[in-house]
Design a protein around this motif. Structure first.
Motif, PDB file in Angstrom:
ATOM      1  N   LEU A 101       0.825  -1.212   0.000  1.00 35.88           N
ATOM      2  CA  LEU A 101       0.000   0.000   0.000  1.00 35.88           C
ATOM      3  C   LEU A 101       0.854   1.256   0.000  1.00 35.88           C
ATOM      4  CD1 LEU A 101      -2.862  -0.963   2.490  1.00 35.88           C
ATOM      5  CD2 LEU A 101      -3.153  -0.359   0.081  1.00 35.88           C
ATOM      6  N   VAL A 102       1.888   1.274   0.828  1.00 36.05           N
ATOM      7  CA  VAL A 102       2.745   2.458   0.914  1.00 36.05           C
ATOM      8  C   VAL A 102       3.501   2.680  -0.394  1.00 36.05           C
ATOM      9  CG1 VAL A 102       4.742   3.448   2.116  1.00 36.05           C
ATOM     10  CG2 VAL A 102       2.944   2.317   3.423  1.00 36.05           C
ATOM     11  N   ASN A 103       3.781   1.606  -1.125  1.00 37.30           N
ATOM     12  CA  ASN A 103       4.472   1.734  -2.414  1.00 37.30           C
ATOM     13  C   ASN A 103       3.521   1.930  -3.586  1.00 37.30           C
ATOM     14  OD1 ASN A 103       7.483   1.397  -2.123  1.00 37.30           O
ATOM     15  ND2 ASN A 103       6.807  -0.378  -0.961  1.00 37.30           N
ATOM     16  N   SER A 104       2.223   1.971  -3.325  1.00 38.60           N
ATOM     17  CA  SER A 104       1.229   2.110  -4.384  1.00 38.60           C
ATOM     18  C   SER A 104       1.038   3.586  -4.752  1.00 38.60           C
ATOM     19  CB  SER A 104      -0.105   1.516  -3.922  1.00 38.60           C
ATOM     20  OG  SER A 104      -0.750   2.405  -3.013  1.00 38.60           O
ATOM     21  N   PRO A 105       0.298   3.860  -5.835  1.00 39.07           N
ATOM     22  CA  PRO A 105       0.014   5.255  -6.208  1.00 39.07           C
ATOM     23  C   PRO A 105      -0.782   6.028  -5.158  1.00 39.07           C
ATOM     24  CG  PRO A 105      -0.404   3.799  -8.066  1.00 39.07           C
ATOM     25  CD  PRO A 105      -0.175   2.920  -6.869  1.00 39.07           C
ATOM     26  N   LEU A 106      -1.302   5.337  -4.131  1.00 37.68           N
ATOM     27  CA  LEU A 106      -1.980   6.063  -3.055  1.00 37.68           C
ATOM     28  C   LEU A 106      -1.064   7.118  -2.457  1.00 37.68           C
ATOM     29  CD1 LEU A 106      -3.888   3.434  -0.865  1.00 37.68           C
ATOM     30  CD2 LEU A 106      -4.882   5.234  -2.264  1.00 37.68           C
ATOM     31  N   TYR A 107       0.222   6.819  -2.373  1.00 40.39           N
ATOM     32  CA  TYR A 107       1.177   7.731  -1.750  1.00 40.39           C
ATOM     33  C   TYR A 107       2.109   8.384  -2.759  1.00 40.39           C
ATOM     34  CZ  TYR A 107      -0.519   5.969   2.648  1.00 40.39           C
ATOM     35  OH  TYR A 107      -1.346   5.649   3.706  1.00 40.39           O
ATOM     36  N   GLY A 108       2.466   7.655  -3.795  1.00 40.72           N
ATOM     37  CA  GLY A 108       3.269   8.255  -4.853  1.00 40.72           C
ATOM     38  C   GLY A 108       4.681   8.641  -4.453  1.00 40.72           C
ATOM     39  N   PHE A 109       5.301   7.876  -3.540  1.00 39.08           N
ATOM     40  CA  PHE A 109       6.680   8.172  -3.162  1.00 39.08           C
ATOM     41  C   PHE A 109       7.618   7.914  -4.342  1.00 39.08           C
ATOM     42  CE2 PHE A 109       5.060   6.954   1.215  1.00 39.08           C
ATOM     43  CZ  PHE A 109       4.986   8.273   1.660  1.00 39.08           C
TER      44      PHE A 109
ATOM     45  N   LEU B 101     -13.213  -1.020  -1.656  1.00 37.75           N
ATOM     46  CA  LEU B 101     -11.878  -0.512  -1.946  1.00 37.75           C
ATOM     47  C   LEU B 101     -11.931   0.680  -2.898  1.00 37.75           C
ATOM     48  CD1 LEU B 101     -10.066  -3.941  -2.282  1.00 37.75           C
ATOM     49  CD2 LEU B 101      -9.484  -2.166  -0.624  1.00 37.75           C
ATOM     50  N   ALA B 102     -12.815   0.624  -3.897  1.00 41.27           N
ATOM     51  CA  ALA B 102     -12.968   1.764  -4.809  1.00 41.27           C
ATOM     52  C   ALA B 102     -13.452   2.987  -4.054  1.00 41.27           C
ATOM     53  CB  ALA B 102     -13.934   1.410  -5.942  1.00 41.27           C
TER      54      ALA B 102
ATOM     55  N   SER C 102     -10.885  10.518 -12.873  1.00 48.09           N
ATOM     56  CA  SER C 102      -9.746  10.220 -13.733  1.00 48.09           C
ATOM     57  C   SER C 102      -8.558   9.723 -12.917  1.00 48.09           C
ATOM     58  CB  SER C 102      -9.360  11.480 -14.517  1.00 48.09           C
ATOM     59  OG  SER C 102      -8.197  11.264 -15.285  1.00 48.09           O
ATOM     60  N   LYS C 103      -8.276  10.387 -11.810  1.00 45.74           N
ATOM     61  CA  LYS C 103      -7.125  10.032 -10.991  1.00 45.74           C
ATOM     62  C   LYS C 103      -7.306   8.677 -10.318  1.00 45.74           C
ATOM     63  CE  LYS C 103      -4.114  12.067  -7.472  1.00 45.74           C
ATOM     64  NZ  LYS C 103      -3.899  13.222  -6.567  1.00 45.74           N
ATOM     65  N   ALA C 104      -8.551   8.293 -10.052  1.00 42.91           N
ATOM     66  CA  ALA C 104      -8.820   7.067  -9.290  1.00 42.91           C
ATOM     67  C   ALA C 104      -8.589   5.797 -10.089  1.00 42.91           C
ATOM     68  CB  ALA C 104     -10.266   7.088  -8.785  1.00 42.91           C
ATOM     69  N   ARG C 105      -8.686   5.855 -11.399  1.00 42.07           N
ATOM     70  CA  ARG C 105      -8.700   4.616 -12.192  1.00 42.07           C
ATOM     71  C   ARG C 105      -7.473   3.750 -11.955  1.00 42.07           C
ATOM     72  NH1 ARG C 105     -10.772   8.159 -16.785  1.00 42.07           N
ATOM     73  NH2 ARG C 105     -13.022   8.034 -16.559  1.00 42.07           N
ATOM     74  N   ARG C 106      -6.278   4.335 -12.087  1.00 38.99           N
ATOM     75  CA  ARG C 106      -5.073   3.530 -11.895  1.00 38.99           C
ATOM     76  C   ARG C 106      -4.921   3.105 -10.438  1.00 38.99           C
ATOM     77  NH1 ARG C 106       1.221   5.409 -11.961  1.00 38.99           N
ATOM     78  NH2 ARG C 106       2.071   3.380 -11.411  1.00 38.99           N
TER      79      ARG C 106
ATOM     80  N   ALA D 106      -7.148   0.108  -9.648  1.00 34.40           N
ATOM     81  CA  ALA D 106      -6.614  -1.126 -10.237  1.00 34.40           C
ATOM     82  C   ALA D 106      -5.458  -1.675  -9.395  1.00 34.40           C
ATOM     83  CB  ALA D 106      -6.147  -0.854 -11.667  1.00 34.40           C
ATOM     84  N   ASP D 107      -4.567  -0.784  -8.933  1.00 30.58           N
ATOM     85  CA  ASP D 107      -3.424  -1.229  -8.138  1.00 30.58           C
ATOM     86  C   ASP D 107      -3.854  -1.720  -6.762  1.00 30.58           C
ATOM     87  OD1 ASP D 107      -1.771  -0.628 -10.212  1.00 30.58           O
ATOM     88  OD2 ASP D 107      -0.847   1.129  -9.309  1.00 30.58           O
ATOM     89  N   ILE D 108      -4.810  -1.041  -6.137  1.00 30.66           N
ATOM     90  CA  ILE D 108      -5.292  -1.444  -4.817  1.00 30.66           C
ATOM     91  C   ILE D 108      -5.984  -2.800  -4.887  1.00 30.66           C
ATOM     92  CG2 ILE D 108      -6.897  -0.882  -2.953  1.00 30.66           C
ATOM     93  CD1 ILE D 108      -4.357   0.788  -2.999  1.00 30.66           C
ATOM     94  N   LEU D 109      -6.782  -3.015  -5.922  1.00 30.14           N
ATOM     95  CA  LEU D 109      -7.457  -4.309  -6.085  1.00 30.14           C
ATOM     96  C   LEU D 109      -6.429  -5.431  -6.253  1.00 30.14           C
ATOM     97  CD1 LEU D 109     -10.443  -3.352  -8.435  1.00 30.14           C
ATOM     98  CD2 LEU D 109     -10.534  -3.944  -6.014  1.00 30.14           C
ATOM     99  N   ALA D 110      -5.330  -5.132  -6.963  1.00 26.26           N
ATOM    100  CA  ALA D 110      -4.284  -6.139  -7.140  1.00 26.26           C
ATOM    101  C   ALA D 110      -3.612  -6.479  -5.805  1.00 26.26           C
ATOM    102  CB  ALA D 110      -3.246  -5.633  -8.143  1.00 26.26           C
ATOM    103  N   ILE D 111      -3.408  -5.458  -4.979  1.00 24.53           N
ATOM    104  CA  ILE D 111      -2.777  -5.670  -3.665  1.00 24.53           C
ATOM    105  C   ILE D 111      -3.644  -6.566  -2.783  1.00 24.53           C
ATOM    106  CG2 ILE D 111      -2.156  -4.524  -1.496  1.00 24.53           C
ATOM    107  CD1 ILE D 111      -1.243  -2.129  -3.224  1.00 24.53           C
TER     108      ILE D 111
END
Length: 408
Positions: free
Chosen positions: A184-192, A242-243, A393-397, A400-405
């Motif tokens: 989660l921390v490495n996902s686009p949620l945080y964008g580090f 999750l969405a 628009s911002k949520a789409r990617r 997808a990444d959160i569902l994969a996690i």
């Protein structure tokens, strides 16, 4: 000309200075937009900007196929069949949905199924099944055991002598939780910019409160892991949750002073009461759905007629048993409207996010029919209408990444 960020193109020229949602200066007027500028707008929660020329908000260079346009419009009419279009931001959301589903049809994708009324007389009980949500929880139903790891995390968080290393040590004892938190921390949620490879680093970057709230999300999912019922899809339920969580977090980014991680948890847990009702009485949930449509009443009202309480009230009682923090409880319990007369900003964000998740048909909620955000919820966020399109628009990617996690 004012243009939504999602419709900006490289090469457009700014007519006015651009500031972030928190008032921070970002770009000066006369700047020619580049790809990196569009990313900056998303990071800082910019919804719309003034540019020279270009397309107006929501418009495109080419007209869609009339047949596909009509098909998408008919489909979206079904999704919004019971929505109150006078409540903001429903009109903008509906327009954005039509555009989205036209795009899906152009790609050859089938549109998700929407359940409709079955017709005929409904067998409405003379009295609700239970006197209250509390009575329901004491009726002998089987509840999933809440993982002990969360309580250990809370104990560490409340210990004045404990630090980030102590918290990381507690979490590391649960390999599944550790892996999901790192992901989660490495996902686009945080964008580090750089990968986060250790729990101690994750705690230092996200903060102890943030990590604790993410751990709560994961723990609740784990509590219901393996639970099944022939009447509904657990996968679809969590896909919607999750969405909604992602939409909550993106909206919170644009509202100064709001915890994004807390809003993520509120979105994740907002329908947990409905999940328990589905597991115990799936046929009665279907009755509530049919009742909602036949009488044109809110879904919560229909639940109350059948059960004697709605899923928000049930979540409140359940969270008392689980010792969930009051601020998260308030956001979940109030996401279909305030229960105490006081507006909770987290519940307002969740109310809008829930509508967005259903509108875009992520998973299942209310059988694919949108719930109107409660009156005043959108206004409480103080966002322009363009934020709807930007958020979608911002949520789409991210979704997808959160569902994969989470294995969705």
């Amino acid at each position: 000309m004012k243009v939504f960020v999602g419709d900006l193109k490289v090469g457009m020229r700014l007519l006015e200075d651009v500031k972030g949602a928190n008032g921070r200066f970002l770009l000066a007027a006369d700047t020619i937009l580049e790809e990196q500028h569009l990313r900056i707008f998303n990071i800082w929660g910019v919804s719309e900007v003034e540019v020279l020329g270009g397309n107006r908000a929501g418009e495109d260079d080419t007209e869609p196929d009339p047949h596909l346009q009509a098909q998408a419009e008919e489909y979206v009419e079904g999704v919004f069949a019971y929505a109150n279009m006078s409540v903001a931001p429903m009109k903008v959301l509906k327009e954005a949905c039509i555009k989205h589903f036209v795009g899906e049809l152009e790609k050859g994708n089938a549109l998700p199924e929407i359940l409709m009324p079955i017709g005929g007389d409904l067998d409405i009980p003379d009295a609700p099944l239970f006197e209250s949500a509390g009575v329901f929880l004491k009726s002998g139903i089987r509840l999933a055991a809440f993982p002990d790891i969360y309580y250990k995390i809370m104990e560490t968080l409340n210990d004045p002598g404990a630090g980030s290393e102590n918290l990381a040590d507690i979490i590391s004892k649960d390999s599944g939780l550790s892996a999901k938190l790192i992901s989660l921390v490495n996902s686009p949620l945080y964008g580090f910019d750089l990968p986060v490879e250790s729990l101690s680093r994750a705690v230092s970057l996200v903060g102890t409160d943030g990590v604790c709230q993410l751990a709560l999300s994961v723990s609740v999912m784990e509590a219901f892991k393996g639970e099944h019922n022939v009447g509904f899809s657990m996968e679809d339920f969590w896909k919607h949750s999750l969405a909604c969580a992602v939409f909550c977090r993106i909206l919170a980014q644009q509202v100064p002073g709001i915890s994004q991680d807390k809003c993520f948890v509120v979105g994740m847990l907002h329908d947990i009461g409905q999940l328990i009702m589905l597991q115990q009485y799936s046929e009665k949930i279907d009755l509530a759905f049919q009742l909602r449509m036949s009488r044109k009443i809110s879904y919560c009202k229909a639940e109350s007629i059948v059960f004697g309480f709605d899923h928000c009230e049930l979540a409140g009682k359940l969270f008392e048993l689980w010792n969930i923090p009051p601020s998260i409880t308030a956001g979940v319990v109030g996401h279909h409207g305030g229960r105490s007369g006081k507006l909770c900003i987290e519940s307002a964000i969740c109310s809008v996010a829930d509508a967005m998740a259903v509108a875009m048909q992520y998973g299942t909620d209310s059988f694919g029919l949108i719930n109107t955000p409660y009156p005043g919820s959108w206004d409480a966020l103080g966002l322009p209408d363009g934020a709807v399109v930007t958020t979608l628009s911002k949520a789409r990617r991210q979704i997808a990444d959160i569902l994969a996690i989470f294995g969705g």
